[in-house]
Design a protein around this motif. Structure first.
Motif, PDB file in Angstrom:
ATOM      1  N   ASP A   1       0.817  -1.225   0.000  1.00 36.63           N
ATOM      2  CA  ASP A   1       0.000   0.000   0.000  1.00 36.63           C
ATOM      3  C   ASP A   1       0.848   1.272   0.000  1.00 36.63           C
ATOM      4  O   ASP A   1       0.335   2.360  -0.232  1.00 36.63           O
ATOM      5  CB  ASP A   1      -0.986  -0.001   1.170  1.00 36.63           C
ATOM      6  CG  ASP A   1      -0.263  -0.099   2.496  1.00 36.63           C
ATOM      7  OD1 ASP A   1      -0.628   0.625   3.446  1.00 36.63           O
ATOM      8  OD2 ASP A   1       0.685  -0.914   2.594  1.00 36.63           O
ATOM      9  N   GLU A   2       2.136   1.159   0.291  1.00 36.16           N
ATOM     10  CA  GLU A   2       2.973   2.344   0.371  1.00 36.16           C
ATOM     11  C   GLU A   2       3.554   2.706  -0.991  1.00 36.16           C
ATOM     12  O   GLU A   2       4.261   1.895  -1.610  1.00 36.16           O
ATOM     13  CB  GLU A   2       4.141   2.095   1.330  1.00 36.16           C
ATOM     14  CG  GLU A   2       3.782   2.245   2.786  1.00 36.16           C
ATOM     15  CD  GLU A   2       3.490   3.699   3.142  1.00 36.16           C
ATOM     16  OE1 GLU A   2       4.172   4.604   2.597  1.00 36.16           O
ATOM     17  OE2 GLU A   2       2.574   3.926   3.967  1.00 36.16           O
ATOM     18  N   VAL A   3       3.270   3.914  -1.418  1.00 38.32           N
ATOM     19  CA  VAL A   3       3.723   4.376  -2.739  1.00 38.32           C
ATOM     20  C   VAL A   3       5.235   4.368  -2.848  1.00 38.32           C
ATOM     21  O   VAL A   3       5.810   3.921  -3.837  1.00 38.32           O
ATOM     22  CB  VAL A   3       3.192   5.794  -3.010  1.00 38.32           C
ATOM     23  CG1 VAL A   3       3.780   6.348  -4.284  1.00 38.32           C
ATOM     24  CG2 VAL A   3       1.686   5.765  -3.079  1.00 38.32           C
ATOM     25  N   GLN A   4       5.881   4.876  -1.794  1.00 43.81           N
ATOM     26  CA  GLN A   4       7.352   4.974  -1.863  1.00 43.81           C
ATOM     27  C   GLN A   4       8.004   3.614  -1.994  1.00 43.81           C
ATOM     28  O   GLN A   4       8.982   3.444  -2.727  1.00 43.81           O
ATOM     29  CB  GLN A   4       7.894   5.681  -0.615  1.00 43.81           C
ATOM     30  CG  GLN A   4       7.644   7.146  -0.619  1.00 43.81           C
ATOM     31  CD  GLN A   4       6.689   7.530   0.500  1.00 43.81           C
ATOM     32  OE1 GLN A   4       5.744   6.805   0.770  1.00 43.81           O
ATOM     33  NE2 GLN A   4       6.964   8.648   1.139  1.00 43.81           N
ATOM     34  N   ILE A   5       7.448   2.640  -1.262  1.00 47.99           N
ATOM     35  CA  ILE A   5       8.016   1.290  -1.322  1.00 47.99           C
ATOM     36  C   ILE A   5       7.866   0.749  -2.754  1.00 47.99           C
ATOM     37  O   ILE A   5       8.816   0.189  -3.323  1.00 47.99           O
ATOM     38  CB  ILE A   5       7.314   0.350  -0.317  1.00 47.99           C
ATOM     39  CG1 ILE A   5       7.339   0.922   1.093  1.00 47.99           C
ATOM     40  CG2 ILE A   5       7.911  -1.048  -0.393  1.00 47.99           C
ATOM     41  CD1 ILE A   5       8.601   0.684   1.848  1.00 47.99           C
ATOM     42  N   ARG A   6       6.701   0.934  -3.307  1.00 53.19           N
ATOM     43  CA  ARG A   6       6.454   0.423  -4.666  1.00 53.19           C
ATOM     44  C   ARG A   6       7.397   1.069  -5.655  1.00 53.19           C
ATOM     45  O   ARG A   6       7.988   0.420  -6.523  1.00 53.19           O
ATOM     46  CB  ARG A   6       4.995   0.685  -5.077  1.00 53.19           C
ATOM     47  CG  ARG A   6       4.004  -0.167  -4.337  1.00 53.19           C
ATOM     48  CD  ARG A   6       2.715  -0.329  -5.129  1.00 53.19           C
ATOM     49  NE  ARG A   6       2.103   0.944  -5.494  1.00 53.19           N
ATOM     50  CZ  ARG A   6       1.231   1.639  -4.735  1.00 53.19           C
ATOM     51  NH1 ARG A   6       0.900   1.153  -3.555  1.00 53.19           N
ATOM     52  NH2 ARG A   6       0.738   2.788  -5.160  1.00 53.19           N
ATOM     53  N   ARG A   7       7.590   2.372  -5.484  1.00 52.93           N
ATOM     54  CA  ARG A   7       8.475   3.114  -6.386  1.00 52.93           C
ATOM     55  C   ARG A   7       9.881   2.569  -6.299  1.00 52.93           C
ATOM     56  O   ARG A   7      10.542   2.282  -7.292  1.00 52.93           O
ATOM     57  CB  ARG A   7       8.475   4.590  -6.001  1.00 52.93           C
ATOM     58  CG  ARG A   7       7.453   5.402  -6.718  1.00 52.93           C
ATOM     59  CD  ARG A   7       8.003   6.772  -7.029  1.00 52.93           C
ATOM     60  NE  ARG A   7       8.259   7.536  -5.804  1.00 52.93           N
ATOM     61  CZ  ARG A   7       7.389   8.386  -5.265  1.00 52.93           C
ATOM     62  NH1 ARG A   7       6.209   8.570  -5.803  1.00 52.93           N
ATOM     63  NH2 ARG A   7       7.698   9.033  -4.179  1.00 52.93           N
ATOM     64  N   LEU A   8      10.338   2.425  -5.040  1.00 53.15           N
ATOM     65  CA  LEU A   8      11.685   1.933  -4.800  1.00 53.15           C
ATOM     66  C   LEU A   8      11.879   0.572  -5.447  1.00 53.15           C
ATOM     67  O   LEU A   8      12.856   0.314  -6.156  1.00 53.15           O
ATOM     68  CB  LEU A   8      11.936   1.853  -3.289  1.00 53.15           C
ATOM     69  CG  LEU A   8      13.283   1.269  -2.875  1.00 53.15           C
ATOM     70  CD1 LEU A   8      14.411   2.161  -3.341  1.00 53.15           C
ATOM     71  CD2 LEU A   8      13.338   1.108  -1.362  1.00 53.15           C
ATOM     72  N   LEU A   9      10.907  -0.312  -5.215  1.00 52.29           N
ATOM     73  CA  LEU A   9      11.003  -1.661  -5.760  1.00 52.29           C
ATOM     74  C   LEU A   9      10.998  -1.622  -7.294  1.00 52.29           C
ATOM     75  O   LEU A   9      11.763  -2.320  -7.949  1.00 52.29           O
ATOM     76  CB  LEU A   9       9.844  -2.513  -5.248  1.00 52.29           C
ATOM     77  CG  LEU A   9       9.958  -2.946  -3.775  1.00 52.29           C
ATOM     78  CD1 LEU A   9       8.659  -3.558  -3.287  1.00 52.29           C
ATOM     79  CD2 LEU A   9      11.107  -3.923  -3.596  1.00 52.29           C
ATOM     80  N   GLU A  10      10.152  -0.786  -7.817  1.00 57.41           N
ATOM     81  CA  GLU A  10      10.059  -0.665  -9.272  1.00 57.41           C
ATOM     82  C   GLU A  10      11.391  -0.293  -9.857  1.00 57.41           C
ATOM     83  O   GLU A  10      11.876  -0.915 -10.810  1.00 57.41           O
ATOM     84  CB  GLU A  10       8.977   0.372  -9.591  1.00 57.41           C
ATOM     85  CG  GLU A  10       8.351   0.196 -10.956  1.00 57.41           C
ATOM     86  CD  GLU A  10       8.847   1.245 -11.904  1.00 57.41           C
ATOM     87  OE1 GLU A  10       8.752   2.435 -11.535  1.00 57.41           O
ATOM     88  OE2 GLU A  10       9.358   0.894 -12.988  1.00 57.41           O
ATOM     89  N   ILE A  11      11.977   0.743  -9.283  1.00 55.21           N
ATOM     90  CA  ILE A  11      13.264   1.212  -9.792  1.00 55.21           C
ATOM     91  C   ILE A  11      14.310   0.123  -9.715  1.00 55.21           C
ATOM     92  O   ILE A  11      14.988  -0.218 -10.695  1.00 55.21           O
ATOM     93  CB  ILE A  11      13.759   2.444  -8.998  1.00 55.21           C
ATOM     94  CG1 ILE A  11      12.788   3.604  -9.189  1.00 55.21           C
ATOM     95  CG2 ILE A  11      15.155   2.830  -9.430  1.00 55.21           C
ATOM     96  CD1 ILE A  11      13.023   4.748  -8.271  1.00 55.21           C
ATOM     97  N   THR A  12      14.411  -0.463  -8.550  1.00 56.57           N
ATOM     98  CA  THR A  12      15.444  -1.470  -8.329  1.00 56.57           C
ATOM     99  C   THR A  12      15.255  -2.679  -9.227  1.00 56.57           C
ATOM    100  O   THR A  12      16.188  -3.133  -9.889  1.00 56.57           O
ATOM    101  CB  THR A  12      15.403  -1.931  -6.867  1.00 56.57           C
ATOM    102  OG1 THR A  12      15.274  -0.801  -6.015  1.00 56.57           O
ATOM    103  CG2 THR A  12      16.650  -2.706  -6.506  1.00 56.57           C
ATOM    104  N   LEU A  13      14.041  -3.183  -9.248  1.00 56.36           N
ATOM    105  CA  LEU A  13      13.822  -4.424  -9.990  1.00 56.36           C
ATOM    106  C   LEU A  13      13.896  -4.216 -11.491  1.00 56.36           C
ATOM    107  O   LEU A  13      14.441  -5.068 -12.218  1.00 56.36           O
ATOM    108  CB  LEU A  13      12.468  -5.021  -9.587  1.00 56.36           C
ATOM    109  CG  LEU A  13      12.392  -5.469  -8.109  1.00 56.36           C
ATOM    110  CD1 LEU A  13      10.991  -5.920  -7.756  1.00 56.36           C
ATOM    111  CD2 LEU A  13      13.397  -6.578  -7.831  1.00 56.36           C
ATOM    112  N   SER A  14      13.367  -3.083 -11.945  1.00 56.19           N
ATOM    113  CA  SER A  14      13.480  -2.817 -13.382  1.00 56.19           C
ATOM    114  C   SER A  14      14.937  -2.743 -13.788  1.00 56.19           C
ATOM    115  O   SER A  14      15.330  -3.284 -14.839  1.00 56.19           O
ATOM    116  CB  SER A  14      12.815  -1.497 -13.773  1.00 56.19           C
ATOM    117  OG  SER A  14      11.674  -1.281 -13.061  1.00 56.19           O
ATOM    118  N   ALA A  15      15.720  -2.078 -12.940  1.00 52.47           N
ATOM    119  CA  ALA A  15      17.147  -1.948 -13.263  1.00 52.47           C
ATOM    120  C   ALA A  15      17.821  -3.298 -13.343  1.00 52.47           C
ATOM    121  O   ALA A  15      18.901  -3.455 -13.925  1.00 52.47           O
ATOM    122  CB  ALA A  15      17.823  -1.079 -12.217  1.00 52.47           C
ATOM    123  N   ASN A  16      17.185  -4.300 -12.752  1.00 52.23           N
ATOM    124  CA  ASN A  16      17.771  -5.635 -12.775  1.00 52.23           C
ATOM    125  C   ASN A  16      17.072  -6.559 -13.774  1.00 52.23           C
ATOM    126  O   ASN A  16      17.170  -7.777 -13.643  1.00 52.23           O
ATOM    127  CB  ASN A  16      17.746  -6.234 -11.369  1.00 52.23           C
ATOM    128  CG  ASN A  16      18.898  -5.728 -10.547  1.00 52.23           C
ATOM    129  OD1 ASN A  16      20.022  -6.232 -10.645  1.00 52.23           O
ATOM    130  ND2 ASN A  16      18.633  -4.705  -9.753  1.00 52.23           N
TER     131      ASN A  16
END
Lengths: 892, 227
Positions: free
Chosen positions: B12-27
């Motif tokens: 539910d946390e936007v920041q967490i989702r954003r962080l994960l998105e960035i990290t995982l996409s980069a990988n």
């Protein structure tokens, strides 16, 4: 020197009357319907006045009215709500008295209470109705009442003398003087006699004869004059007060100064009042003087003197006390010093044979030596019989028969011995021997036996030793002279010695009292805390008064506790406690030997401090206190009240301090946390901002990322600490115990501090046979995490950090050691307190780490101590009682 | 139609989702996001991601319930995200079918490692008879194990334990799970047995038993055979 020659009113008097007015506004007002004697219509007038008030819609009720079956009075009484009387059983009869509590509960604006001087039946709260009235006034209820001239204390004796009827019920003058209003109900003597003949006058229990004796024109006229004069004087005084209050310049410019000489007799009251009145009319200033002589005052005289002093204070007359043998000399000297122009004295002559020796009595000498000063001499109201008694005050003969017998034995024995050696000694020497004997005996015996000794020795000497022998006749005139002188000398010797002894005894008693008071003060000052004070009080009262006591203290809300303090020696019943409640509310003593509720077994005293009642003390008297004991008791109570007051104040000061401290702590926490939070946030914000705004070379970026990372970890740690702290604070740590491999524990901790431990040498010591221990892994992991983190923060780089575990006899021990700076010895205990920071706490941290360590260890019912190591550095020892399971395979 | 590279993030946390998105996409992963459990279930059903990251602290429903709902049909790995000090929740989730867990705040390295391991696990459907992990060679058929090519003496229980852990390499196994698998249902509370055997096993397979690199403790939860 006096400064009374200004026009300014006396500031003390002014203050006194202001205070008086203030006090008065909280109290009810008393209106007295005053008359010269029974039958003038006081009750009737009172009821009439009451009715007119009622018509004005004032809430006025009848508390007690005696109609004496006079129809007109009864008619008037019908118009009021009447509070039913209280029925008391007394000696197989029922008596009706005014119901004080019902009236207080009803709380009217005005209550009508007839016959102020009435004595209540036993079983009533107070012995006298005027006490009841005072209580009503205290409760803010106004009172109408009736009073006759004969009922005033200061006038009762005079009335007795005038009418020949003894006055039994009196009321202290103060009540009359302090009444708000006095209305005189007057009747001419002729009219009164008319009413008497019409049967409209009530005269209880008196025979027709007595009534006729009383109600003679002469008597009635005299009484009428007294009544009129009293009321006129009152008006005068009120005028004076009024003028003084309004600061209207009165005739103060007269430069006249009056001095009243008082003593320990009841005449002084009359002197003071009269002198006060005279000073108004003359516009003179007024002072009072008491000369203390060598005469010992008995209890009654002491009490009267005290009353006189009180009266003087009440009338606003400044009193000085001077000690001097020669009363007249003392008065004259004082008068000259103070520029006195008028002296007022009473006619009572002084006591003892001394005045005879001083050639002329007191009054004569005063007149003679007073020079220019005017002397007013007021007659005494005491009968001649008393005067005579005072002039020749014999010492009292109270010794036992045994003493007389022993004396006789001594004297006759000595005389016998002398007789045997008569021829060697000669009769003159014998007289000296007997004289010597009597003097010695006077050291041990009281006056009575000494008189006897003197008499016997004189007679024996005469009979057996003075020629002619065996007769009482004395031959030579010189022998006669010797005989007379012998007798006088032996007598005086005896009297003086015994007086000295009496004096000594009095001084000793006084010393004992002072000593008792001193010791009490000392015991109280040493006691700290209410518990100790109570112990000291109960002890000292036992010691000096041989009384058991019970103490009930006040509560924080300034009401009385429901029960006595457990250290009390007397068990109190429900009833006793309610009496205590009354005493607390009214701040006046009650119980045995007092005027209020005297039929009980116990006596209740309020402990009155400066700010109100501190509590109640209850004692069981076996006999009434003597005057001296009473004084000492009052002094004791005053000391004790003061001490309790201080203790209560100290407690509340402490509470305020604690509130202050917790405020401080809150502030520290708040400041500390906000500071701690801001630092990493600043870093994160700053670094990320920088990275966003422009392109940076790789290694710069890496550095900034690293900073963000570090700051975030720090933030995380802070949050964990705060959460842990709040868990500890809320008491919600229940360790989840499970089997732990100590190796796992150590590894986990070291792993989590990998980064920080890079610069140090960490060694872990686990004995090979270390069993599994049942602990909360998470909590203990946090404990070790905090301790080792601290070690890295406060130790020099490359130094050694040791983590040692062992188990012995049910106790799991962990030791964390470093080579840092250690702690100052004095602070070794306080380092576990919240927010403790070391002196060189440069690195971040809220100071919560160690208190969390303590909290978590204690949740395991363990202990943690800090020590300084011998060669520098700190050592933390944790000991936790645990269950163990040895490393034995159970299966296979 | 499975999306071989899509990871579903339910938080539910936007920041967490954003962080994960960035990290995982980069990988190299593709991301789909849901902010509630319901949404997550729907997205998973339509998109069939290769892995689901499920936050336990969802507002609209109990994370555990969502997990169970998932496990009614979703067979691919689910890694749960939780806060610290909620070991009970984590154990409950693992026992209800989650493959692994991460506590917030988590380190990126860990996150990626766990994701990789979980996906790999899931793909290795075929059971290879011989497992090679680090210095160890485990022969599942002959029930032997070799460390550095040397045979190590293991009791049968010890071997069972080792095999179980090794087969689930990279994945955390709860105490209860291990006890149930090896000792049986009635032994689920006897964690001290487990400790004993783990300690013994460590002595035999680890280079430094005091600092285990293979058999790792997840405190309060269970054990993991490390990568």
């Amino acid at each position: 020197m006096n400064n009374f020659d200004d026009n300014r009113p006396n500031p003390d008097e002014l203050l006194a009357s202001l205070y008086h007015d203030e006090e008065k506004s909280k109290l009810g007002e008393l209106k007295i319907f005053f008359g010269m004697c029974a039958g003038v219509g006081k009750t009737y007038t009172m009821l009439q006045t009451g009715l007119s008030e009622k018509r004005k819609n004032k809430d006025i009720i009848i508390g007690y009215v005696e109609t004496h079956n006079r129809s007109e009075t009864a008619e008037l009484a019908k118009g009021f709500e009447i509070v039913p009387r209280k029925i008391l059983d007394y000696k197989n009869t029922t008596v009706q008295e005014m119901d004080l509590d019902a009236i207080i509960a009803r709380n009217p604006h005005i209550v009508i209470v007839d016959e102020l001087a009435h004595t209540n039946a036993p079983g009533s709260r107070h012995t006298k109705r005027y006490h009841d009235v005072l209580e009503l006034l205290e409760n803010g209820i106004n009172v109408y009442t009736t009073l006759n001239v004969q009922h005033l204390e200061s006038r009762s004796e005079t009335v007795s003398q005038i009418t020949g009827v003894v006055v039994r019920e009196t009321v202290p003058d103060e009540i009359f003087e302090n009444a708000s209003e006095v209305e005189l109900v007057d009747l001419t003597p002729v009219e009164l006699l008319q009413r008497l003949s019409e049967g409209k006058v009530y005269a209880p229990e008196r025979s027709k004869e007595a009534i006729e004796n009383f109600f003679r024109i002469g008597n009635i006229t005299a009484l009428r004059e007294m009544a009129l004069r009293i009321v006129a004087d009152r008006v005068d005084m009120q005028l004076h007060d009024y003028m003084q209050n309004k600061r209207i310049r009165g005739p103060w410019k007269s430069g006249l100064h009056m001095l009243v000489a008082i003593n320990y007799t009841s005449d002084s009251a009359k002197l003071l009042r009269w002198a006060k009145n005279l000073s108004y009319s003359m516009g003179a200033t007024i002072q009072a003087l008491y000369i203390e002589t060598s005469h010992d005052l008995n209890n009654k005289e002491q009490e009267q003197l005290d009353r006189n002093i009180q009266l003087s204070k009440q009338l606003g007359i400044k009193l000085r006390i001077i000690t001097n043998f020669d009363v007249v000399r003392a008065i004259i000297d004082f008068a000259h010093k103070e520029n006195i122009t008028h002296i007022v004295v009473g006619k009572t002559s002084t006591h003892s044979l001394l005045s005879l020796l001083q050639l002329g009595n007191f009054v004569n000498r005063l007149i003679r030596d007073s020079g220019n000063i005017d002397v007013y001499i007021l007659g005494s109201e005491n009968k001649f019989r008393d005067k005579f008694k005072k002039t020749f005050s014999f010492p009292n003969f109270t010794s036992s028969i045994v003493q007389y017998l022993i004396i006789t034995l001594f004297v006759t024995f000595t005389a016998f011995v002398c007789y045997l050696f008569k021829n060697v000694l000669g009769y003159q020497v014998v007289s000296f021997i007997l004289l010597f004997l009597v003097s010695i005996l006077a050291l041990f015996f009281s006056t009575g036996p000494i008189f006897l000794a003197a008499a016997i020795s004189a007679l024996i000497w005469n009979y057996y030793f003075i020629p002619p022998y065996f007769t009482l006749h004395i031959g030579k005139p010189i022998d006669m002279l010797m005989f007379i002188m012998f007798f006088i000398i032996v007598l005086l010797n005896g009297i003086l010695t015994s007086r000295v002894r009496r004096q000594e005894k009095k001084i000793r008693i006084r010393e004992e009292r002072t000593d008792a008071l001193y010791r009490l003060a000392r015991d109280l000052s040493v006691a700290l805390g209410i518990e100790e004070v109570i112990k000291a009080v109960v002890n000292d009262i036992q010691k000096y008064f041989h009384l058991d006591c019970s103490i009930i203290l006040k509560t924080e809300e300034n009401t009385l506790e429901k029960d006595a303090h457990p250290d009390s020696l007397i068990n109190l019943t429900e009833n006793d406690l309610s009496v205590a409640g009354w005493v607390f509310k009214n701040s006046s003593k009650a119980g045995k030997f007092t005027d209020t509720l005297p039929s009980g077994d116990l006596t209740f005293y309020p402990l009155l401090g400066n700010s109100g009642n501190m509590g109640i003390i209850v004692v069981r008297h076996s006999k009434k206190f003597t005057y001296g004991e009473d004084q000492l008791w009052e002094a004791f109570l005053s000391q004790i009240s003061g001490k309790f007051e201080r203790e209560f104040l100290r407690d509340s000061a402490k509470k305020i301090y604690l509130v202050g401290e917790s405020e401080k702590l809150y502030k520290t926490l708040f400041n500390s946390i906000s500071h701690e939070l801001r630092i990493p946030v600043t870093t994160i914000l700053g670094a990320s901002d920088t990275l966003l705004t422009q392109e940076y070379p790789e290694n710069t970026r890496k550095k900034l990322y690293s900073e963000i990372n570090i700051a975030s970890l720090r933030l995380n740690r802070l949050i964990e600490n705060l959460l842990n702290m709040s868990r500890i604070e809320s008491g919600r740590i229940s360790p989840h115990l499970d089997w732990c491999d100590v190796h796992d524990l150590a590894n986990s901790v070291i792993e989590s501090l990998q980064q920080e431990l890079k610069l140090f040498k960490i060694s872990v010591i686990i004995p090979p046979n270390m069993p599994f221990v049942k602990i909360d892994f998470g909590l203990i992991e946090q404990v070790l995490h905090n301790l080792i983190l601290n070690a890295t923060q406060y130790s020099p780089a490359k130094s050694c950090i040791k983590l040692k575990f062992f188990y012995d006899n049910g106790i799991f021990s962990i030791m964390v050691m470093d080579r840092g700076n250690g702690f100052p010895e004095s602070e070794l205990n306080s380092i576990f307190k919240k927010f403790y920071r070391g002196k060189d706490a440069s690195t971040g941290g809220t100071g919560l780490g160690l208190s969390i360590v303590k909290g978590f260890v204690e949740a395991h019912k363990g202990t943690v101590i800090a020590e300084n190591r011998k060669n520098g550095g700190a050592l933390f020892s944790i000991k936790i009682p645990v269950e163990i399971s040895s490393v034995n395979t159970k299966n296979e | 139609m499975s999306n071989a590279n899509t990871i579903l993030i339910i938080d539910d946390e936007v920041q967490i989702r954003r962080l994960l998105e960035i990290t995982l996409s980069a990988n190299g992963y593709l991301i789909s996001e849901a902010s509630t459990g319901k949404e997550g279930l729907i997205l998973a059903a339509s998109g069939l991601p290769v892995l689901v990251l499920l936050d336990l602290g969802l507002p609209d429903a109990d994370g555990l319930d969502i997990l169970k709902k998932f496990r009614e049909w979703y067979q691919k790995p689910i890694i749960i995200l939780s806060v610290r000090n909620s070991e009970e929740d984590i154990v409950a989730a693992l026992d209800s079918g989650a493959n692994d867990y991460l506590t917030k705040p988590f380190r990126t390295g860990e996150l990626l490692a766990r994701i990789r391991s979980a996906i790999r696990q899931n793909q290795d459907v075929a059971e290879t008879p011989v497992l090679k992990l680090g210095n160890l060679t485990i022969d599942l058929i002959n029930h032997t194990a070799k460390k550095n090519e040397e045979l190590i003496k293991l009791t049968s229980t010890e071997f069972s334990l080792l095999a179980l852990l090794a087969k689930n390499e990279g994945r955390v196994l709860t105490h209860q799970y291990i006890l149930k698998e090896i000792w049986g249902k009635s032994y689920v509370e006897q964690t001290q047995y487990l400790r004993v055997f783990v300690a013994q096993l460590r002595k035999k397979i680890e280079e430094d038993p005091a600092k285990p690199k293979l058999l790792l403790t997840e405190s309060g939860i269970g054990y993991r055979f490390g990568i």
